[in-house]
Design an enzyme around this catalytic site. Structure first.
Site, PDB file in Angstrom:
ATOM      1  N   ASP A   1      36.391  23.150  39.273  1.00  0.00           N
ATOM      2  CA  ASP A   1      37.813  23.421  39.517  1.00  0.00           C
ATOM      3  C   ASP A   1      38.018  24.321  40.733  1.00  0.00           C
ATOM      4  OD1 ASP A   1      37.019  25.803  38.382  1.00  0.00           O
ATOM      5  OD2 ASP A   1      38.454  25.758  36.726  1.00  0.00           O
TER       6      ASP A   1
ATOM      7  N   THR B   1      36.967  37.631  33.404  1.00  0.00           N
ATOM      8  CA  THR B   1      36.011  36.625  32.920  1.00  0.00           C
ATOM      9  C   THR B   1      34.581  37.145  32.834  1.00  0.00           C
ATOM     10  OG1 THR B   1      35.562  35.826  35.154  1.00  0.00           O
ATOM     11  CG2 THR B   1      37.346  34.739  33.963  1.00  0.00           C
TER      12      THR B   1
ATOM     13  N   ALA C   1      41.646  33.000  46.869  1.00  0.00           N
ATOM     14  CA  ALA C   1      40.646  32.994  47.943  1.00  0.00           C
ATOM     15  C   ALA C   1      39.351  32.347  47.462  1.00  0.00           C
ATOM     16  CB  ALA C   1      40.395  34.410  48.419  1.00  0.00           C
TER      17      ALA C   1
ATOM     18  N   SER D   1      32.498  27.774  33.248  1.00  0.00           N
ATOM     19  CA  SER D   1      32.888  27.657  34.647  1.00  0.00           C
ATOM     20  C   SER D   1      31.832  28.119  35.652  1.00  0.00           C
ATOM     21  CB  SER D   1      34.205  28.423  34.800  1.00  0.00           C
ATOM     22  OG  SER D   1      34.792  28.132  36.021  1.00  0.00           O
TER      23      SER D   1
HETATM   24  C1  G16 Z   1      38.714  31.948  36.562  1.00  0.00           C
HETATM   25  C2  G16 Z   1      40.202  31.901  36.766  1.00  0.00           C
HETATM   26  C3  G16 Z   1      40.547  32.258  38.189  1.00  0.00           C
HETATM   27  C4  G16 Z   1      39.971  33.623  38.525  1.00  0.00           C
HETATM   28  C5  G16 Z   1      38.478  33.637  38.221  1.00  0.00           C
HETATM   29  C6  G16 Z   1      37.880  35.003  38.372  1.00  0.00           C
HETATM   30  O1  G16 Z   1      38.087  31.019  37.404  1.00  0.00           O
HETATM   31  O2  G16 Z   1      40.645  30.590  36.482  1.00  0.00           O
HETATM   32  O3  G16 Z   1      41.930  32.273  38.334  1.00  0.00           O
HETATM   33  O4  G16 Z   1      40.170  33.926  39.858  1.00  0.00           O
HETATM   34  O5  G16 Z   1      38.238  33.228  36.887  1.00  0.00           O
HETATM   35  O6  G16 Z   1      38.615  35.875  37.573  1.00  0.00           O
HETATM   36  P1  G16 Z   1      38.171  37.371  37.352  1.00  0.00           P
HETATM   37  O7  G16 Z   1      38.098  37.988  38.697  1.00  0.00           O
HETATM   38  O8  G16 Z   1      39.250  37.949  36.510  1.00  0.00           O
HETATM   39  O9  G16 Z   1      36.834  37.342  36.683  1.00  0.00           O
HETATM   40  P2  G16 Z   1      37.306  29.789  36.787  1.00  0.00           P
HETATM   41  O10 G16 Z   1      36.710  29.077  37.956  1.00  0.00           O
HETATM   42  O11 G16 Z   1      36.322  30.423  35.858  1.00  0.00           O
HETATM   43  O12 G16 Z   1      38.325  29.004  36.065  1.00  0.00           O
END
Ligand code: G16
Length: 609
Positions: free
Chosen positions: A341, A566, A435, A71
């Protein structure tokens, strides 16, 4: 992203014929397949996710999906998103099994599979898994590992090659809406749906007096190819909206102005037409773009976190300056993330100040349009359960605007689109956006049925018929399986078109409270625990008390921190009455957390403007 991968594991070679002889079809002879690569040593995880998807597809008796992508993260990172049977994200109870399978030792694999089969009462039969990947160089190797896992379990797969994450969600959703799972939806279906819905919507809108130029930064990712294709399709019918795609990630030029439009034709600096790429990528094909610089100094995450434009926009500026067609107010920009996305919008005002319109502003715009449409259609506010779903990251002003000006309910969930999606699905119209630009709209059957009826009801005024028809087209333009940068881009452009608004007008709906997002690395982020709504830090002890004491010194101050799901970081969010104070507050909390939670590396620096 799911599951949580243990990236510290050493590489393993897994003898898949062991699994094959236990679970696969016995009539085909396969040799021992080992895989040793350096794709962040995650090939064994992808192998297991192939296994998991087959188990899941057998359980649901529907098509499952595996998207290989990390991502918004840097090119060197790898990850996987598993798509559930409604084209949505994998259910939470399956996530924990995915995590077990991803991290167990080789010798525990058979036991883990048996446990999943027994817990879900799975009998292996026919199963189909759709596969796709982003533009990371590691993808072919990871894809191969995934396919081995599917084969080992006797499953079937369909490889779609390069797709955005939401496109693969769409494929799974489409396949599962049809009872015949041997039908393969094509990428063309996705584009046809968007193109037709947008064109039909625009038929009921006034032609704008000027052409509108939208510069789209595709983060040097897979969104580049798809945006390019969408642009070509739209150009057939829509004359006043021109997209200029930048940061297309070709030719190894990470940050330059790679793609730009001249005389309505898109080229890159090599005069290589991107149509070639698209034609080569004929629906099912797998081509690996020679991209680099994925998410590097560009893309939705970069723009949102740094609150500044990505590199690579000067081609749009040049075009704007040279062209008599475009007026400043009709130029705006959008950034996707690496798997398209997420989307955020921005523009430069008369003073050349950068203005960001993030997921909160998108949600507010959509909420305004839907509320307005229901009023025109003479539907009582209580006929349907409308709401906006946000997280703690939502700007305080957006929440107030939606609640007080639009009189709509606002719900909060923890971070992670799966949580927001789940809440939105309980409403008749559930608008959810993080956001960071990740979100979409979900509509209940009851709502869609009513709107469809109104669009054709001869006893109603033509104004009502038109507004309802407009709404139907808007619904068709929405990717209801997941947040989708391409679909969201068109949803926003459609609303602006309908009202004849430029981006400045949209931005003036409410004024964001100045805010700052920061991240710090600590020794073990799992030691940071928060309340379920993520606004209160429960551990390390005393950290929340210290945060409260800091926040109390800032008028309109609000702040929280949470461990990322993530990335190996802790994120800090702060709002205050001025940008300087928001920066101060975020910085002070970062230093506090760094000191109290065993920070790693250099102490956090105050964000620069
Ligand atoms: C993913 C999740 C999102 C989340 C983002 C950051 O985004 O799908 O819902 O807001 O990670 O998450 P975190 O703050 O826990 O690292 P993506 O764009 O990677 O699918």
């Amino acid at each position: 992203m799911s599951p949580i991968l243990d990236q510290t594991r050493t590489n393993e070679i897994f003898h898949y014929n062991l699994l094959f002889s236990k679970y696969g079809k016995k009539d085909i002879l396969y040799g021992t397949a080992g895989f040793r690569t350096n794709a962040n040593q995650l090939d064994h995880v992808m192998f297991r996710m192939g296994i998991l998807a087959v188990l899941y597809a057998n359980y649901t008796k529907k098509v499952a999906g595996i998207m290989i992508t990390a991502s918004h993260n840097p090119e060197c990172d790898n990850g996987v998103k598993i798509i559930g049977n409604n084209g949505e994200m994998l259910e939470e109870n399956w996530e924990s099994y995915a995590t077990i399978l991803a991290n167990c030792k080789d010798e525990e694999i058979v036991n883990s599979i048996d446990m999943i089969m027994s817990d879900f009462i799975i009998r292996l039969g026919n199963s189909l898994v759709y596969l796709a990947h982003d533009t990371r160089k590691s993808c072919p190797v990871l894809l191969e590992a995934c396919i081995l896992g599917i084969n080992a379990m006797g499953g079937k797969y369909q490889n779609y090659g390069l797709l955005t994450t939401p496109q693969l969600h769409f494929m799974v959703y489409t396949a599962n809406s049809d009872s015949d799972i041997s039908y393969y939806p094509a990428e063309r279906d996705y584009f046809d749906k968007l193109k037709t819905a947008f064109f039909n919507f625009s038929q009921d809108c006034p032609d704008p007096p000027y052409r509108i130029l939208v510069g789209v930064d595709t983060a040097n990712g897979v969104g580049a190819l798809k945006m390019e294709r969408l642009q070509i399709l739209l150009r057939e019918n829509i004359k006043y909206l021109e997209f200029t795609v930048v940061n297309m990630g070709l030719n190894g030029n990470a940050t330059g102005d790679i793609g730009y439009i001249k005389h309505g034709r898109t080229t890159n600096s090599n005069n290589h037409t991107l149509n070639d790429e698209i034609e080569n990528n004929n629906e099912m094909g797998t081509i690996q773009s020679t991209q680099s610089g994925l998410n590097l100094n560009c893309g939705a995450d970069y723009v949102k976190v740094n609150m500044k434009p990505p590199t690579g926009l000067s081609s749009v500026h040049d075009f704007r300056k040279e062209s008599p067609f475009f007026e400043d107010q009709n130029v705006h920009y959008a950034s996707f993330d690496g798997d398209a996305d997420r989307i955020v919008f921005y523009y430069f005002d008369k003073n050349h100040e950068f203005n960001l319109l993030d997921g909160d502003k998108i949600a507010a715009l959509i909420a305004y349009y839907i509320k307005d449409t229901l009023k025109i259609c003479e539907l009582a506010p209580n006929d349907f359960d409308l709401g906006v779903v946000q997280t703690a990251y939502a700007n305080g002003s957006s929440t107030l605007y939606i609640r007080d000006n639009l009189n709509m309910k606002v719900y909060f969930t923890p971070t992670g689109v799966k949580h927001l999606h789940h809440k939105a699905a309980q409403l008749d119209v559930g608008i959810y956006f993080e956001a960071n630009g990740h979100g979409t709209v979900l509509y209940s059957k009851k709502f869609v049925q009513k709107i469809a009826e109104l669009s054709k009801d001869g006893t109603k005024s033509s104004k009502i018929n038109t507004s309802a028809r407009n709404m139907m087209n808007f619904i068709n333009l929405t990717n209801q399986s997941v947040g989708d940068a391409l679909s969201d881009l068109l949803l926003v452009e459609a609303i602006l078109l309908k009202y004849g608004w430029n981006i400045t007008h949209w931005n003036s709906m409410y004024q964001d409270l100045p805010n700052r997002l920061m991240k710090i690395k600590i020794n073990d982020r799992t030691l940071v625990k928060t309340s379920p709504d993520e606004t209160i830090c429960l551990s390390p002890p005393a950290l929340q008390e210290a945060i409260d004491s800091l926040v109390s010194r800032y008028p309109k101050g609000r702040a929280f921190l949470r461990p990322s799901g993530t990335e190996d970081v802790v994120r800090i969010y702060a709002e205050a009455e001025s940008q300087e104070k928001a920066d101060d507050l975020a910085h002070s909390i970062s230093v506090l957390a760094f000191d109290m939670a065993a920070g790693v590396g250099d102490r956090p620096l105050r964000p620069s403007k």
